[in-house]
Design a protein around this motif. Structure first.
Motif, PDB file in Angstrom:
ATOM      1  N   LYS A   1     -59.354 -33.180  73.245  1.00 54.06           N
ATOM      2  CA  LYS A   1     -59.834 -34.318  72.464  1.00 54.06           C
ATOM      3  C   LYS A   1     -60.039 -33.927  71.001  1.00 54.06           C
ATOM      4  CE  LYS A   1     -61.993 -36.899  76.208  1.00 54.06           C
ATOM      5  NZ  LYS A   1     -63.264 -37.327  76.812  1.00 54.06           N
ATOM      6  N   LEU A   2     -60.555 -32.726  70.764  1.00 50.77           N
ATOM      7  CA  LEU A   2     -60.728 -32.256  69.387  1.00 50.77           C
ATOM      8  C   LEU A   2     -59.383 -32.122  68.683  1.00 50.77           C
ATOM      9  CD1 LEU A   2     -62.434 -31.229  67.049  1.00 50.77           C
ATOM     10  CD2 LEU A   2     -62.327 -28.945  68.095  1.00 50.77           C
ATOM     11  N   PHE A   3     -58.406 -31.511  69.345  1.00 44.73           N
ATOM     12  CA  PHE A   3     -57.070 -31.397  68.752  1.00 44.73           C
ATOM     13  C   PHE A   3     -56.514 -32.783  68.423  1.00 44.73           C
ATOM     14  CE2 PHE A   3     -56.868 -26.991  70.197  1.00 44.73           C
ATOM     15  CZ  PHE A   3     -56.067 -26.401  69.236  1.00 44.73           C
ATOM     16  N   ALA A   4     -56.703 -33.736  69.328  1.00 45.90           N
ATOM     17  CA  ALA A   4     -56.210 -35.090  69.092  1.00 45.90           C
ATOM     18  C   ALA A   4     -56.918 -35.742  67.912  1.00 45.90           C
ATOM     19  CB  ALA A   4     -56.387 -35.933  70.353  1.00 45.90           C
ATOM     20  N   LEU A   5     -58.235 -35.581  67.819  1.00 42.62           N
ATOM     21  CA  LEU A   5     -58.980 -36.126  66.679  1.00 42.62           C
ATOM     22  C   LEU A   5     -58.466 -35.575  65.357  1.00 42.62           C
ATOM     23  CD1 LEU A   5     -62.655 -36.136  67.979  1.00 42.62           C
ATOM     24  CD2 LEU A   5     -61.406 -38.105  67.096  1.00 42.62           C
ATOM     25  N   LEU A   6     -58.009 -34.324  65.402  1.00 38.57           N
ATOM     26  CA  LEU A   6     -57.479 -33.678  64.201  1.00 38.57           C
ATOM     27  C   LEU A   6     -56.018 -34.043  63.940  1.00 38.57           C
ATOM     28  CD1 LEU A   6     -59.171 -30.192  64.675  1.00 38.57           C
ATOM     29  CD2 LEU A   6     -59.814 -31.996  63.049  1.00 38.57           C
TER      30      LEU A   6
ATOM     31  N   ARG B   1     -57.253 -43.332  72.488  1.00 34.76           N
ATOM     32  CA  ARG B   1     -58.260 -44.136  71.796  1.00 34.76           C
ATOM     33  C   ARG B   1     -58.911 -43.360  70.646  1.00 34.76           C
ATOM     34  NH1 ARG B   1     -59.562 -45.968  77.029  1.00 34.76           N
ATOM     35  NH2 ARG B   1     -61.214 -44.424  77.229  1.00 34.76           N
ATOM     36  N   LEU B   2     -59.082 -42.072  70.809  1.00 35.42           N
ATOM     37  CA  LEU B   2     -59.756 -41.248  69.805  1.00 35.42           C
ATOM     38  C   LEU B   2     -58.862 -40.835  68.641  1.00 35.42           C
ATOM     39  CD1 LEU B   2     -61.611 -38.730  72.154  1.00 35.42           C
ATOM     40  CD2 LEU B   2     -62.677 -40.484  70.738  1.00 35.42           C
ATOM     41  N   SER B   3     -57.581 -40.772  68.876  1.00 33.62           N
ATOM     42  CA  SER B   3     -56.666 -40.157  67.921  1.00 33.62           C
ATOM     43  C   SER B   3     -56.160 -41.129  66.863  1.00 33.62           C
ATOM     44  CB  SER B   3     -55.481 -39.571  68.673  1.00 33.62           C
ATOM     45  OG  SER B   3     -54.753 -40.611  69.280  1.00 33.62           O
ATOM     46  N   PRO B   4     -55.679 -40.551  65.756  1.00 32.96           N
ATOM     47  CA  PRO B   4     -55.048 -41.388  64.725  1.00 32.96           C
ATOM     48  C   PRO B   4     -53.808 -42.093  65.287  1.00 32.96           C
ATOM     49  CG  PRO B   4     -55.416 -39.139  63.949  1.00 32.96           C
ATOM     50  CD  PRO B   4     -55.709 -39.152  65.410  1.00 32.96           C
ATOM     51  N   LYS B   5     -53.406 -43.166  64.645  1.00 31.49           N
ATOM     52  CA  LYS B   5     -52.222 -43.914  65.092  1.00 31.49           C
ATOM     53  C   LYS B   5     -50.988 -43.028  65.126  1.00 31.49           C
ATOM     54  CE  LYS B   5     -53.415 -48.570  63.815  1.00 31.49           C
ATOM     55  NZ  LYS B   5     -52.987 -49.758  63.124  1.00 31.49           N
ATOM     56  N   GLY B   6     -50.123 -43.310  66.074  1.00 29.55           N
ATOM     57  CA  GLY B   6     -48.849 -42.620  66.157  1.00 29.55           C
ATOM     58  C   GLY B   6     -48.879 -41.323  66.933  1.00 29.55           C
ATOM     59  N   LEU B   7     -50.039 -40.947  67.445  1.00 28.40           N
ATOM     60  CA  LEU B   7     -50.139 -39.707  68.212  1.00 28.40           C
ATOM     61  C   LEU B   7     -49.377 -39.851  69.518  1.00 28.40           C
ATOM     62  CD1 LEU B   7     -51.746 -36.900  68.530  1.00 28.40           C
ATOM     63  CD2 LEU B   7     -53.181 -38.242  70.055  1.00 28.40           C
ATOM     64  N   LYS B   8     -48.670 -38.807  69.877  1.00 29.03           N
ATOM     65  CA  LYS B   8     -47.984 -38.776  71.164  1.00 29.03           C
ATOM     66  C   LYS B   8     -48.759 -37.853  72.099  1.00 29.03           C
ATOM     67  CE  LYS B   8     -43.282 -39.131  69.350  1.00 29.03           C
ATOM     68  NZ  LYS B   8     -42.012 -38.402  69.231  1.00 29.03           N
ATOM     69  N   THR B   9     -48.842 -38.251  73.358  1.00 23.12           N
ATOM     70  CA  THR B   9     -49.393 -37.367  74.372  1.00 23.12           C
ATOM     71  C   THR B   9     -48.360 -37.199  75.471  1.00 23.12           C
ATOM     72  OG1 THR B   9     -50.391 -39.134  75.680  1.00 23.12           O
ATOM     73  CG2 THR B   9     -51.774 -38.144  73.967  1.00 23.12           C
ATOM     74  N   LEU B  10     -48.519 -36.144  76.227  1.00 26.08           N
ATOM     75  CA  LEU B  10     -47.672 -35.904  77.385  1.00 26.08           C
ATOM     76  C   LEU B  10     -48.598 -35.547  78.538  1.00 26.08           C
ATOM     77  CD1 LEU B  10     -44.909 -35.406  78.761  1.00 26.08           C
ATOM     78  CD2 LEU B  10     -45.020 -33.063  77.878  1.00 26.08           C
ATOM     79  N   GLU B  11     -48.409 -36.205  79.661  1.00 16.85           N
ATOM     80  CA  GLU B  11     -49.197 -35.926  80.866  1.00 16.85           C
ATOM     81  C   GLU B  11     -48.315 -35.157  81.838  1.00 16.85           C
ATOM     82  OE1 GLU B  11     -50.525 -39.662  82.503  1.00 16.85           O
ATOM     83  OE2 GLU B  11     -51.063 -40.414  80.520  1.00 16.85           O
ATOM     84  N   VAL B  12     -48.795 -33.984  82.279  1.00 15.70           N
ATOM     85  CA  VAL B  12     -48.029 -33.176  83.225  1.00 15.70           C
ATOM     86  C   VAL B  12     -48.963 -32.685  84.329  1.00 15.70           C
ATOM     87  CG1 VAL B  12     -46.582 -31.136  83.556  1.00 15.70           C
ATOM     88  CG2 VAL B  12     -46.471 -32.386  81.390  1.00 15.70           C
ATOM     89  N   VAL B  13     -48.657 -33.068  85.562  1.00 13.31           N
ATOM     90  CA  VAL B  13     -49.399 -32.542  86.707  1.00 13.31           C
ATOM     91  C   VAL B  13     -48.799 -31.174  87.015  1.00 13.31           C
ATOM     92  CG1 VAL B  13     -49.978 -32.863  89.145  1.00 13.31           C
ATOM     93  CG2 VAL B  13     -49.824 -34.851  87.618  1.00 13.31           C
ATOM     94  N   ALA B  14     -49.644 -30.140  86.961  1.00 18.63           N
ATOM     95  CA  ALA B  14     -49.143 -28.787  87.203  1.00 18.63           C
ATOM     96  C   ALA B  14     -50.268 -27.878  87.662  1.00 18.63           C
ATOM     97  CB  ALA B  14     -48.520 -28.224  85.928  1.00 18.63           C
ATOM     98  N   ASP B  15     -49.913 -26.961  88.529  1.00 17.02           N
ATOM     99  CA  ASP B  15     -50.811 -25.903  88.985  1.00 17.02           C
ATOM    100  C   ASP B  15     -50.308 -24.621  88.332  1.00 17.02           C
ATOM    101  OD1 ASP B  15     -52.076 -23.817  90.339  1.00 17.02           O
ATOM    102  OD2 ASP B  15     -51.951 -24.801  92.288  1.00 17.02           O
ATOM    103  N   VAL B  16     -51.073 -24.078  87.399  1.00 21.59           N
ATOM    104  CA  VAL B  16     -50.592 -22.938  86.609  1.00 21.59           C
ATOM    105  C   VAL B  16     -50.496 -21.648  87.414  1.00 21.59           C
ATOM    106  CG1 VAL B  16     -51.332 -23.902  84.412  1.00 21.59           C
ATOM    107  CG2 VAL B  16     -52.867 -22.366  85.659  1.00 21.59           C
TER     108      VAL B  16
END
Length: 101
Positions: free
Chosen positions: A14-19, A42-57
């Motif tokens: 969330k902090l990275f996204a806010l930045l 919702r927290l991030s500036p406009k135009g931010l892209k996110t990627l959701e990946v289900v993974a077990d590291v």
């Protein structure tokens, strides 16, 4: 970022996204990943892209999927935060201590 669907990892993503960073949200539980992703958007500036990946590291195939999905979406990786919530039961005196990791 590994382990970004809850706890410390969630706060970091969330902090990275806010930045203004474009972020990858990953963990083992799809519903938690989706919830964090929606909050990040919702927290991030406009135009931010996110990627959701289900993974077990702890699984090589999942790590490969995580990296290839990230590069495919963002074309590069600038910062990696390893934050898996894994616990290993061993003591330093165990003769196989290192192999437990």
């Amino acid at each position: 970022m590994t382990g970004s669907n809850s706890g410390i990892g969630e706060a970091i993503v969330k902090l990275f996204a806010l930045l203004g960073a474009q972020v990858v949200i990953t963990g083992r539980k799809e519903t938690e990943i989706r919830k964090v992703s929606q909050e990040v958007l919702r927290l991030s500036p406009k135009g931010l892209k996110t990627l959701e990946v289900v993974a077990d590291v702890t699984k090589t195939k999942d790590l490969e999927k995580l990296m290839s999905s990230t590069i495919k979406r963002f074309r590069k990786l600038d910062v990696l935060v390893n934050n898996p919530g894994i616990g290993v039961m061993a003591t330093i005196r165990d003769k196989d201590f290192i192999t437990n990791f």
